[in-house]
Structure formats: structure tokens, C-alpha cells
Design a protein around this motif. Structure first.
Motif, PDB file in Angstrom:
ATOM      1  N   LEU A 136       0.833  -1.208   0.000  1.00 19.00           N
ATOM      2  CA  LEU A 136       0.000   0.000   0.000  1.00 19.00           C
ATOM      3  C   LEU A 136       0.869   1.261   0.000  1.00 19.00           C
ATOM      4  CD1 LEU A 136      -2.960  -0.932   2.382  1.00 19.00           C
ATOM      5  CD2 LEU A 136      -2.811  -1.115  -0.111  1.00 19.00           C
ATOM      6  N   GLY A 137       2.195   1.086   0.016  1.00 16.71           N
ATOM      7  CA  GLY A 137       3.094   2.216  -0.196  1.00 16.71           C
ATOM      8  C   GLY A 137       3.480   2.993   1.037  1.00 16.71           C
ATOM      9  N   SER A 138       3.236   2.454   2.237  1.00 20.42           N
ATOM     10  CA  SER A 138       3.697   3.116   3.459  1.00 20.42           C
ATOM     11  C   SER A 138       4.857   2.312   4.033  1.00 20.42           C
ATOM     12  CB  SER A 138       2.567   3.210   4.477  1.00 20.42           C
ATOM     13  OG  SER A 138       2.976   3.923   5.625  1.00 20.42           O
ATOM     14  N   SER A 139       5.756   2.990   4.746  1.00 21.72           N
ATOM     15  CA  SER A 139       6.912   2.294   5.299  1.00 21.72           C
ATOM     16  C   SER A 139       7.481   3.065   6.469  1.00 21.72           C
ATOM     17  CB  SER A 139       7.984   2.098   4.221  1.00 21.72           C
ATOM     18  OG  SER A 139       8.355   3.339   3.657  1.00 21.72           O
ATOM     19  N   GLY A 140       8.271   2.376   7.285  1.00 22.36           N
ATOM     20  CA  GLY A 140       8.928   2.999   8.422  1.00 22.36           C
ATOM     21  C   GLY A 140      10.261   2.331   8.684  1.00 22.36           C
TER      22      GLY A 140
ATOM     23  N   LEU B 298      -6.620   6.423   4.017  1.00 20.52           N
ATOM     24  CA  LEU B 298      -5.365   5.921   3.477  1.00 20.52           C
ATOM     25  C   LEU B 298      -4.466   7.038   2.973  1.00 20.52           C
ATOM     26  CD1 LEU B 298      -6.703   2.805   1.526  1.00 20.52           C
ATOM     27  CD2 LEU B 298      -5.697   2.878   3.821  1.00 20.52           C
ATOM     28  N   ASP B 299      -4.968   8.273   2.959  1.00 13.35           N
ATOM     29  CA  ASP B 299      -4.118   9.408   2.607  1.00 13.35           C
ATOM     30  C   ASP B 299      -3.134   9.737   3.727  1.00 13.35           C
ATOM     31  OD1 ASP B 299      -5.493   9.610   0.222  1.00 13.35           O
ATOM     32  OD2 ASP B 299      -6.882  11.133   0.973  1.00 13.35           O
ATOM     33  N   ASP B 300      -3.423   9.239   4.937  1.00 11.88           N
ATOM     34  CA  ASP B 300      -2.538   9.449   6.084  1.00 11.88           C
ATOM     35  C   ASP B 300      -1.501   8.327   6.100  1.00 11.88           C
ATOM     36  OD1 ASP B 300      -2.322  10.792   9.035  1.00 11.88           O
ATOM     37  OD2 ASP B 300      -1.960   8.628   9.133  1.00 11.88           O
ATOM     38  N   TRP B 301      -0.216   8.711   6.135  1.00 13.73           N
ATOM     39  CA  TRP B 301       0.869   7.735   6.042  1.00 13.73           C
ATOM     40  C   TRP B 301       0.793   6.686   7.155  1.00 13.73           C
ATOM     41  CZ3 TRP B 301       4.783   7.524   2.300  1.00 13.73           C
ATOM     42  CH2 TRP B 301       5.840   6.647   2.566  1.00 13.73           C
ATOM     43  N   SER B 302       0.592   7.128   8.402  1.00 16.15           N
ATOM     44  CA  SER B 302       0.551   6.194   9.526  1.00 16.15           C
ATOM     45  C   SER B 302      -0.670   5.293   9.460  1.00 16.15           C
ATOM     46  CB  SER B 302       0.581   6.955  10.854  1.00 16.15           C
ATOM     47  OG  SER B 302       1.787   7.671  11.003  1.00 16.15           O
TER      48      SER B 302
ATOM     49  N   VAL C   1      -3.239  -0.102   8.157  1.00 17.80           N
ATOM     50  CA  VAL C   1      -4.059  -0.934   7.273  1.00 17.80           C
ATOM     51  C   VAL C   1      -3.194  -1.964   6.557  1.00 17.80           C
ATOM     52  CG1 VAL C   1      -5.522  -0.915   5.204  1.00 17.80           C
ATOM     53  CG2 VAL C   1      -5.826   0.836   6.974  1.00 17.80           C
ATOM     54  N   GLN C   2      -2.041  -1.544   6.129  1.00 14.74           N
ATOM     55  CA  GLN C   2      -1.111  -2.432   5.428  1.00 14.74           C
ATOM     56  C   GLN C   2      -0.704  -3.611   6.310  1.00 14.74           C
ATOM     57  OE1 GLN C   2       2.122  -0.661   2.738  1.00 14.74           O
ATOM     58  NE2 GLN C   2       3.159  -1.012   4.660  1.00 14.74           N
ATOM     59  N   ALA C   3      -0.528  -3.336   7.599  1.00 18.21           N
ATOM     60  CA  ALA C   3      -0.187  -4.405   8.536  1.00 18.21           C
ATOM     61  C   ALA C   3      -1.350  -5.371   8.726  1.00 18.21           C
ATOM     62  CB  ALA C   3       0.226  -3.810   9.880  1.00 18.21           C
ATOM     63  N   ALA C   4      -2.572  -4.849   8.635  1.00 16.65           N
ATOM     64  CA  ALA C   4      -3.756  -5.689   8.823  1.00 16.65           C
ATOM     65  C   ALA C   4      -4.048  -6.550   7.606  1.00 16.65           C
ATOM     66  CB  ALA C   4      -4.964  -4.809   9.145  1.00 16.65           C
ATOM     67  N   VAL C   5      -3.793  -6.012   6.416  1.00 13.56           N
ATOM     68  CA  VAL C   5      -4.070  -6.749   5.168  1.00 13.56           C
ATOM     69  C   VAL C   5      -2.813  -6.701   4.291  1.00 13.56           C
ATOM     70  CG1 VAL C   5      -6.573  -6.539   5.169  1.00 13.56           C
ATOM     71  CG2 VAL C   5      -5.219  -4.655   4.274  1.00 13.56           C
TER      72      VAL C   5
ATOM     73  N   THR D 222     -16.033   6.270  -9.615  1.00 19.06           N
ATOM     74  CA  THR D 222     -14.733   5.690  -9.277  1.00 19.06           C
ATOM     75  C   THR D 222     -14.775   5.158  -7.858  1.00 19.06           C
ATOM     76  OG1 THR D 222     -13.585   7.225 -10.744  1.00 19.06           O
ATOM     77  CG2 THR D 222     -12.268   6.126  -9.056  1.00 19.06           C
ATOM     78  N   GLU D 223     -14.347   3.917  -7.701  1.00 18.94           N
ATOM     79  CA  GLU D 223     -14.276   3.301  -6.378  1.00 18.94           C
ATOM     80  C   GLU D 223     -12.825   2.974  -6.036  1.00 18.94           C
ATOM     81  OE1 GLU D 223     -18.645   1.236  -5.945  1.00 18.94           O
ATOM     82  OE2 GLU D 223     -16.948  -0.071  -6.415  1.00 18.94           O
ATOM     83  N   ASP D 224     -12.510   3.106  -4.754  1.00 18.58           N
ATOM     84  CA  ASP D 224     -11.185   2.736  -4.246  1.00 18.58           C
ATOM     85  C   ASP D 224     -11.248   1.258  -3.893  1.00 18.58           C
ATOM     86  OD1 ASP D 224      -8.614   3.495  -3.712  1.00 18.58           O
ATOM     87  OD2 ASP D 224      -9.190   5.087  -2.323  1.00 18.58           O
ATOM     88  N   VAL D 225     -10.357   0.469  -4.485  1.00 16.98           N
ATOM     89  CA  VAL D 225     -10.456  -0.981  -4.355  1.00 16.98           C
ATOM     90  C   VAL D 225      -9.162  -1.552  -3.800  1.00 16.98           C
ATOM     91  CG1 VAL D 225     -10.927  -3.144  -5.566  1.00 16.98           C
ATOM     92  CG2 VAL D 225     -12.022  -1.022  -6.337  1.00 16.98           C
ATOM     93  N   LEU D 226      -9.298  -2.429  -2.814  1.00 16.24           N
ATOM     94  CA  LEU D 226      -8.191  -3.237  -2.322  1.00 16.24           C
ATOM     95  C   LEU D 226      -8.366  -4.645  -2.867  1.00 16.24           C
ATOM     96  CD1 LEU D 226      -7.896  -2.174   1.447  1.00 16.24           C
ATOM     97  CD2 LEU D 226      -6.779  -1.178  -0.547  1.00 16.24           C
ATOM     98  N   VAL D 227      -7.295  -5.199  -3.414  1.00 15.95           N
ATOM     99  CA  VAL D 227      -7.335  -6.538  -3.984  1.00 15.95           C
ATOM    100  C   VAL D 227      -6.205  -7.362  -3.394  1.00 15.95           C
ATOM    101  CG1 VAL D 227      -7.204  -7.933  -6.088  1.00 15.95           C
ATOM    102  CG2 VAL D 227      -8.312  -5.687  -6.148  1.00 15.95           C
ATOM    103  N   ASP D 228      -6.541  -8.525  -2.835  1.00 16.86           N
ATOM    104  CA  ASP D 228      -5.546  -9.470  -2.342  1.00 16.86           C
ATOM    105  C   ASP D 228      -5.579 -10.674  -3.272  1.00 16.86           C
ATOM    106  OD1 ASP D 228      -4.136 -11.516  -1.025  1.00 16.86           O
ATOM    107  OD2 ASP D 228      -4.565 -10.666   0.944  1.00 16.86           O
ATOM    108  N   VAL D 229      -4.586 -10.743  -4.151  1.00 16.01           N
ATOM    109  CA  VAL D 229      -4.557 -11.802  -5.166  1.00 16.01           C
ATOM    110  C   VAL D 229      -4.422 -13.168  -4.515  1.00 16.01           C
ATOM    111  CG1 VAL D 229      -3.264 -12.730  -7.130  1.00 16.01           C
ATOM    112  CG2 VAL D 229      -3.596 -10.255  -6.906  1.00 16.01           C
ATOM    113  N   GLY D 230      -3.549 -13.269  -3.513  1.00 20.98           N
ATOM    114  CA  GLY D 230      -3.301 -14.557  -2.877  1.00 20.98           C
ATOM    115  C   GLY D 230      -4.514 -15.090  -2.141  1.00 20.98           C
TER     116      GLY D 230
END
Length: 372
Positions: A219-223, A278-282, A287-291, A305-313
Motif C-alpha cells: 500500500l506504499g507506506s513504510s517505516g 489511506l491518505d494518512d501515512w501512519s 491498514v497495510q499491517a492488517a491486510v 470511481t471506487e477505491d479498491v483493495l485486492v488481495d490476489v493470494g
């Protein structure tokens, strides 16, 4: 004093004044390592205003090449896994795959390692070899092992280091496996991002040693995490900094999305949180940790336009749509992605919505966990 020497001196002053170069041993190392030697052959510069992103080659013969080498910015050195600046003329619209990281971040991370004389260091991601050279100057080449996934990149780094008379242990291979032949290490530093800390890094670091690595995701966030290795294959420590960004290690890059979901399927409910969080980095990190298997994209559905999360696996998806002041989520597949995201977000909000710098990381054989 030559123009190159003046530019180098100016960069050192800039790094010191900004607080990224804080101690004499690292200042001496930085003074003794000319960055331009690791950018022979040129780099790519982003083309302003290009959509999608485009990159133009800047060869060594370009009048601005030397000045850029001593500017505190990241310089892309490879595109699409194989393409070097000398391979093209004009522009290319592909993704960067290797770069020379901005010197302020390189040196700040090396300072954060709290290295002492005689320590043995494993570097994951040789890249151009610039940070490897800094480690060699600080510790001696006999105490430095560096691994690069790309054989061509590794070969160029070896050549650049050799020009300066440096011959550390350089390995072309999968850095996620570490390098057991040189273990145990006192410090491990990664110049690529990872989705989790590989067990090999922990196993190859002595108890009490430190691993410094950027933990990121799809999802493009990191620390930036600074982890102390404990017994029984565990490590824990704080996230030092949010919004530190490195390219993901190539084995950790996301899979192709393949066939996109049918957004008319699934079940719908009101959403407690909209995708605007999801515009907030933290928040995005939470969310990235959860999914961790989810990727994000925008899709058209019923004229909106819809914001979509897709988990291929997991063969699962969640589509979020704003309706006035409210949000709805429609989910499909065996895992309810947004349910998992909202559970983590509620926990995060209940704790006061802490920034990444207020979070800690624990890595065990069972996985990775965050606390705040």
C-alpha cells in the motif's frame, strides 16, 4: 581546489548542518568517499510533468552530471531491472529498479546503527556501492559484507569500489537469505525495503546486535525499524522514522493483479472508515499491517470511481465508495479485507492515532507484530 572537491565539501557541510552527519568518524568517512565515482555511466532524471512518470538519461558527459552527484538527492541508476542510462537516448516510461539513495539518509542510517570499531556489518542491497564504501572507510573492508540481488549491479559496484582500492566481501544473491558464511554480524543494515524481517537476518546477528531496515508493503507506506536481536530468534525495537522510502526487495514486490474482481458481486455495508483515511501515512501503515497482501487501485463501477483493495493470494477484495458524507464498502472473497482493516484502525484510533515514530516492532518465528 577542483570543482569536484568544492562540490564534495559543500555536500559534507550540508549534511552536517542538517543534523544527518553527527559524528567525526562518519564525517571522515564521508569526506574520503567521492560519490561521483559510484555514478559513472550517468543516472536517470524524472521528466517534470510527465504522466505517466517518465525518465530521461543524464550521461556522465552532461554539464550538470557532476553537480547532481553532490546534491542531496536520490539518483535512479537502473530502470525495469536491466536498463542503464547508457542504454537509451530520450525518455523511458518504466519503473526504477535501482538507485543511489540521497546521502543524508544513507549517513543518518549509518549513524543510527551506532557502530563501534571492529564491528562486523552485513549490508543488504549494495546498489552503486556508495554506502558500502562508507562502511569500508569506517570499519575496514575486512569487516564489511554486502549482498546485491542483481548480478550486473553488483559487478558495477565491485568495479567502482575497486577504483578506490576497496575490496570488501561482495556477494551477488538473494539478500533476504543473508550470508551465513560471514556470520555472526554485529550489525545488519538494509538499503531496500522488506515486508517483514527475514529470519536469516536474525539468525545471523549475534544476540544484542542491531538490524536497521525499512519495513514497507504494497500500500506504499513504510517505516525505518531499529531492532535489537534477542534469544530464540526474536528481535524488537522502535520505528525510528516514518515516510522513509526504499524500493522493495525484488522478491517482496507484489504479484500481477491478473483478472480484476467483479465489483457487482460481494456484500455491502456502511463503512466506519472511508478510503480517504489511506491518505494518512501512519493510517495506511496500520491498514497495510492488517491486510499485508492487499494492493490498491481505482476502478470504475456504475459510473463512479471506487477505491479498491485486492488481495490476489487470498482471492479477496473490498471496494469503497463515498456517498455524500458517508462511505459504503462492498467485499468479496473468503476474507473480508476492510473488516480486518477497520479492526486495526479502531485500535489505532483508540490509542490516539500515534505516528509511526511512536510504534514498536516485534519479530518472532511466528511473524511480525506492531504495538502502539
Amino acid at each position: 581546489m577542483s570543482d569536484q572537491a568544492q562540490l564534495h565539501k559543500r555536500l559534507i557541510h550540508t549534511l552536517a548542518d542538517s543534523g544527518n552527519l553527527r559524528t567525526e568518524p562518519w564525517k571522515r568517512a564521508a569526506e574520503e568517499v567521492p560519490r561521483h565515482e559510484f555514478l559513472r555511466g550517468g543516472f536517470f532524471r524524472r521528466v517534470e510533468g510527465a504522466v505517466p512518470a517518465a525518465w530521461a538519461s543524464v550521461p556522465e558527459t552532461d554539464p550538470g552530471w557532476m553537480d547532481a552527484c553532490y546534491t542531496d538527492e536520490s539518483l535512479v541508476t537502473q530502470i525495469a531491472g536491466t536498463i542503464m542510462p547508457t542504454d537509451i537516448r530520450g525518455q523511458i516510461m518504466r519503473q526504477p529498479t535501482s538507485s543511489s539513495t540521497l546521502p543524508s539518509l544513507v549517513l543518518r542510517m549509518l549513524e543510527d546503527l551506532e557502530i563501534e570499531d571492529g564491528m562486523r556489518v552485513l549490508e543488504i542491497g549494495t546498489g552503486t556501492g556508495y554506502s558500502t564504501a562508507l562502511l569500508c572507510r569506517r570499519l575496514g573492508e575486512e569487516n564489511v559484507t554486502s549482498i546485491e540481488y542483481d548480478e550486473d549491479v553488483a559487478a558495477r559496484a565491485r568495479t567502482s569500489l575497486g577504483r578506490l582500492g576497496m575490496h570488501p566481501t561482495l556477494v551477488a544473491g538473494d539478500g533476504l537469505r543473508g550470508y551465513g558464511s560471514g556470520a555472526p554480524y554485529d550489525r545488519v543494515i538494509a538499503t531496500c525495503a522488506v515486508r517483514t524481517i527475514p529470519s536469516a537476518w536474525i539468525e545471523q546477528t549475534r544476540p544484542g546486535g542491531v538490524i536497521l531496515a525499512t519495513i514497507g508493503g504494497w500500500l506504499g507506506s513504510s517505516g525505518l525499524a531499529k531492532l535489537t536481536v534477542r534469544d530464540a530468534g526474536t528481535a524488537s525495537g522502535p520505528l525510528l522514522d516514518g515516510e522513509v522510502s526504499f524500493m522493495l526487495a525484488r522478491p517482496h514486490t507484489p504479484p500481477a493483479l491478473g483478472l480484476l474482481p467483479d465489483l457487482s458481486a460481494g456484500s455491502s455495508r456502511p463503512a466506519t472508515f472511508g478510503s480517504d483515511i489511506l491518505d494518512d501515512w501512519s493510517a495506511r501503515f496500520v491498514v497495510q499491517a492488517a491486510v499485508p497482501g492487499a494492493q490498491r487501485l481505482a476502478l470504475q463501477h456504475e459510473g463512479q470511481t471506487e477505491d479498491v483493495l485486492v488481495d490476489v493470494g487470498a482471492d479477496s477484495w473490498a471496494a469503497l465508495r463515498q456517498q455524500g458524507d458517508h462511505w459504503t464498502v462492498r467485499q468479496g472473497g473468503p476474507e473480508s479485507l476492510w473488516d480486518a482493516a477497520e479492526r486495526q484502525l479502531k485500535r489505532w484510533r483508540a490509542a490516539g492515532s500515534p505516528a509511526l515514530e511512536d510504534m514498536t516492532v516485534t519479530v518472532t518465528p511466528g511473524g511480525i507484530a506492531y504495538d502502539w
